[in-house]
Motif scaffolding. Structure first.
Motif, mmCIF file in Angstrom:
data_model
loop_
_atom_site.group_PDB
_atom_site.id
_atom_site.type_symbol
_atom_site.label_atom_id
_atom_site.label_comp_id
_atom_site.label_asym_id
_atom_site.label_seq_id
_atom_site.Cartn_x
_atom_site.Cartn_y
_atom_site.Cartn_z
ATOM 1 N N ASP A 1 4.423 2.935 -17.273
ATOM 2 C CA ASP A 1 4.078 4.494 -16.398
ATOM 3 C C ASP A 1 5.154 5.572 -16.203
ATOM 4 O OD1 ASP A 1 1.734 3.240 -17.195
ATOM 5 O OD2 ASP A 1 1.445 2.353 -14.944
ATOM 6 N N ALA B 1 -0.492 7.021 -11.074
ATOM 7 C CA ALA B 1 -1.348 5.768 -10.942
ATOM 8 C C ALA B 1 -2.539 5.373 -11.844
ATOM 9 C CB ALA B 1 -1.553 5.948 -8.718
ATOM 10 N N ASP B 2 -2.946 6.288 -12.099
ATOM 11 C CA ASP B 2 -4.042 6.335 -13.154
ATOM 12 C C ASP B 2 -4.291 4.781 -13.615
ATOM 13 O OD1 ASP B 2 -4.593 8.406 -12.236
ATOM 14 O OD2 ASP B 2 -4.106 9.413 -14.781
ATOM 15 N N GLN C 1 0.769 -1.255 -0.384
ATOM 16 C CA GLN C 1 -0.057 -0.038 -0.423
ATOM 17 C C GLN C 1 1.053 1.516 -0.004
ATOM 18 O OE1 GLN C 1 -3.327 0.396 -0.010
ATOM 19 N NE2 GLN C 1 -2.643 2.341 -0.681
ATOM 20 N N VAL D 1 2.012 1.763 -3.625
ATOM 21 C CA VAL D 1 0.892 3.144 -4.571
ATOM 22 C C VAL D 1 1.143 4.035 -3.805
ATOM 23 C CG1 VAL D 1 -1.730 2.056 -4.722
ATOM 24 C CG2 VAL D 1 -0.525 0.265 -4.426
ATOM 25 N N ASP D 2 0.502 4.631 -2.562
ATOM 26 C CA ASP D 2 0.137 5.892 -2.056
ATOM 27 C C ASP D 2 1.654 6.924 -2.683
ATOM 28 O OD1 ASP D 2 -1.051 5.204 -0.470
ATOM 29 O OD2 ASP D 2 -0.172 4.913 1.094
ATOM 30 N N HIS E 1 -4.571 2.028 -11.457
ATOM 31 C CA HIS E 1 -5.976 1.802 -10.076
ATOM 32 C C HIS E 1 -6.980 0.902 -11.590
ATOM 33 C CE1 HIS E 1 -5.149 3.338 -6.763
ATOM 34 N NE2 HIS E 1 -4.172 4.295 -7.209
ATOM 35 N N THR F 1 -1.444 -4.356 -4.080
ATOM 36 C CA THR F 1 -1.659 -4.230 -5.419
ATOM 37 C C THR F 1 -0.975 -5.485 -6.292
ATOM 38 O OG1 THR F 1 -2.527 -2.176 -5.172
ATOM 39 C CG2 THR F 1 -2.372 -2.974 -7.495
ATOM 40 N N GLY G 1 1.725 11.210 -9.207
ATOM 41 C CA GLY G 1 0.957 11.486 -10.643
ATOM 42 C C GLY G 1 1.112 10.347 -11.076
ATOM 43 N N LEU H 1 3.457 6.204 -5.688
ATOM 44 C CA LEU H 1 2.892 6.543 -6.919
ATOM 45 C C LEU H 1 1.441 7.995 -7.626
ATOM 46 C CD1 LEU H 1 3.394 2.080 -8.025
ATOM 47 C CD2 LEU H 1 4.679 3.981 -9.040
ATOM 48 N N GLU H 2 0.671 7.454 -6.370
ATOM 49 C CA GLU H 2 -0.285 9.136 -5.954
ATOM 50 C C GLU H 2 0.402 9.866 -6.733
ATOM 51 O OE1 GLU H 2 -2.863 6.938 -3.445
ATOM 52 O OE2 GLU H 2 -4.180 5.481 -4.925
ATOM 53 N N ARG H 3 1.140 10.305 -5.468
ATOM 54 C CA ARG H 3 1.746 11.421 -5.228
ATOM 55 C C ARG H 3 2.894 11.423 -6.358
ATOM 56 N NH1 ARG H 3 5.799 9.995 0.073
ATOM 57 N NH2 ARG H 3 6.407 12.489 -1.239
#
Length: 393
Positions: free
Chosen positions: A110, A64-65, A52, A55-56, A68, A100, A62, A58-60
């Motif tokens: 990515d 992670a689209d 997790q 994943v967090d 998800h 994930t 930008g 990769l979201e930070r």
């Protein structure tokens, strides 16, 4: 030709690319140098179980689209002892945490796409990379591109160039301490475009050796069997691998296993490796340049990501607040988490594999420990909290 940047990043694997992307979001300049070409980097087959925390991150950054949209959330995994399956409910045991499944190859693609969409400096086929002035005030990196010598001046170097890269080799031998354990077996992996035999991973301890049922997508499966180090890939046609998997995973899993032609096969040795310190002067190591874990427990990519999280935070604080505290403490902070992940990977490997010198007593101890985990919520909680990833401190 000379260039200038704040942070020179050696290596365009997930660690180097993610670090560059996180620095970009915070307004810190970097240039990434990679000795391979883009096609090679984007085609490297690697693991793909993301904690997790990864994943967090990769979201930070930008990016992670697609993760998800296409990633497969897993709330648990299964252990098997001679074909008898039981489940570790990670979400229930860790207060809602999960992992994930999303291939490292996809993470790399990515990140490269994000770099190229903003025209970020990403130099492929950078040969003969060499680091200079790590202890002084004139830090720079030299490399050769298209036959021409290049120089990159910088404030800091992030060595994200893997086990065989030049970064760790630039640390004097009298400074570096190395800890290593080589295992007397490898993993024979097969990748096939067939649906997985289970919606979660299965780690199987069998009298014939370890096996793992994994996946990359709902239509692409990844399986592994433990083999001696001297095995030859030519001796393992697809049908033999499928037959061995059916035995080691047990009747329940085998009944749901779909066979198909391999699209990739390989044998990978297993090793545990840590280099200390992870900082020398203005050089900072991250990922496989500093440590390697056996793939049991899926910690390699996630450890690289946690290194990058700590290093990015320290570099951002340096440029935003002129604070050197995070950089000075980077090695100790990163290694504290590295060693805990090394411990889990070493323990999990010992629990699930057959060792050549294993006597009947050692085998009975394996069986007893797996039986204890099956019947104890407390033991399962320990396994689950390590599998989903320990927090950054």
């Amino acid at each position: 030709m000379a260039q200038r940047t704040q942070v020179a990043i050696i290596g365009a694997g997930p660690a180097g690319l993610l670090l560059s992307q996180l620095l970009h979001v915070a307004g810190v300049d970097s240039i990434v140098l990679e000795r391979r070409d883009q096609a090679y980097v984007e085609s490297r087959i690697r693991a793909g179980v993301l904690e997790q925390g990864t994943v967090d991150l990769l979201e930070r950054a930008g990016v992670a689209d697609r993760l998800h949209a296409e990633g497969l959330p897993h709330n648990g995994f299964r252990l098997a002892l001679d074909g008898e399956l039981f489940r570790i409910d990670m979400r229930e045991l860790t207060g809602g945490k999960s992992v994930t499944v999303y291939g490292q190859t996809e993470v790399t693609r990515d990140l490269i796409a994000a770099h190229q969409s903003r025209n970020a400096p990403l130099v492929f086929e950078a040969e003969d990379v060499s680091l200079h002035g790590l202890d002084g005030d004139a830090l720079f990196v030299t490399y050769r591109r298209d036959g021409a010598e290049q120089r990159l001046d910088c404030d800091y170097v992030a060595g994200c160039d893997g086990f065989h890269g030049p970064s760790r080799a630039a640390i004097p031998a009298e400074v570096l301490r190395v800890y290593e354990r080589e295992y007397p077996f490898g993993w024979l992996g097969i990748l096939a475009d067939v649906p997985p035999c289970d919606h979660e991973l299965i780690y199987s301890n069998h009298a014939r050796g370890f096996a793992l049922a994994s996946m990359r997508s709902p239509t692409r499966s990844r399986y592994y069997v433990q083999v001696p180090l001297d095995e030859k890939l030519a001796d393992w046609p697809d049908e033999r691998i499928w037959d061995e998997l059916a035995i080691r995973l047990g009747e329940e899993a085998a009944s749901r296993m779909t066979r198909g032609p391999s699209i990739e096969k390989s044998i990978a040795p297993l090793r545990s490796f840590v280099a200390e310190p992870m900082r020398h002067g203005r050089l900072f190591l991250a990922g496989d340049a500093a440590h390697i874990v056996p793939p049991t427990g899926a910690k390699g990519l996630n450890l690289a990501a946690s290194d990058v999280a700590i290093l990015a935070e320290a570099l951002i604080r340096r440029y935003a607040h002129n604070s050197h505290e995070g950089l000075e403490g980077y090695s100790a902070r990163a290694l504290a988490r590295v060693w805990k992940a090394e411990r889990f990977s070493w323990w999990f490997t010992g629990l699930t594999h057959r060792f050549p010198d294993m006597d009947p007593f050692a085998r009975r101890m394996q069986v007893a420990e797996l039986s204890y985990i099956r019947d104890s919520a407390a033991a399962q909680r320990v396994v689950a909290e390590n599998y989903v990833g320990l927090p950054l401190h």
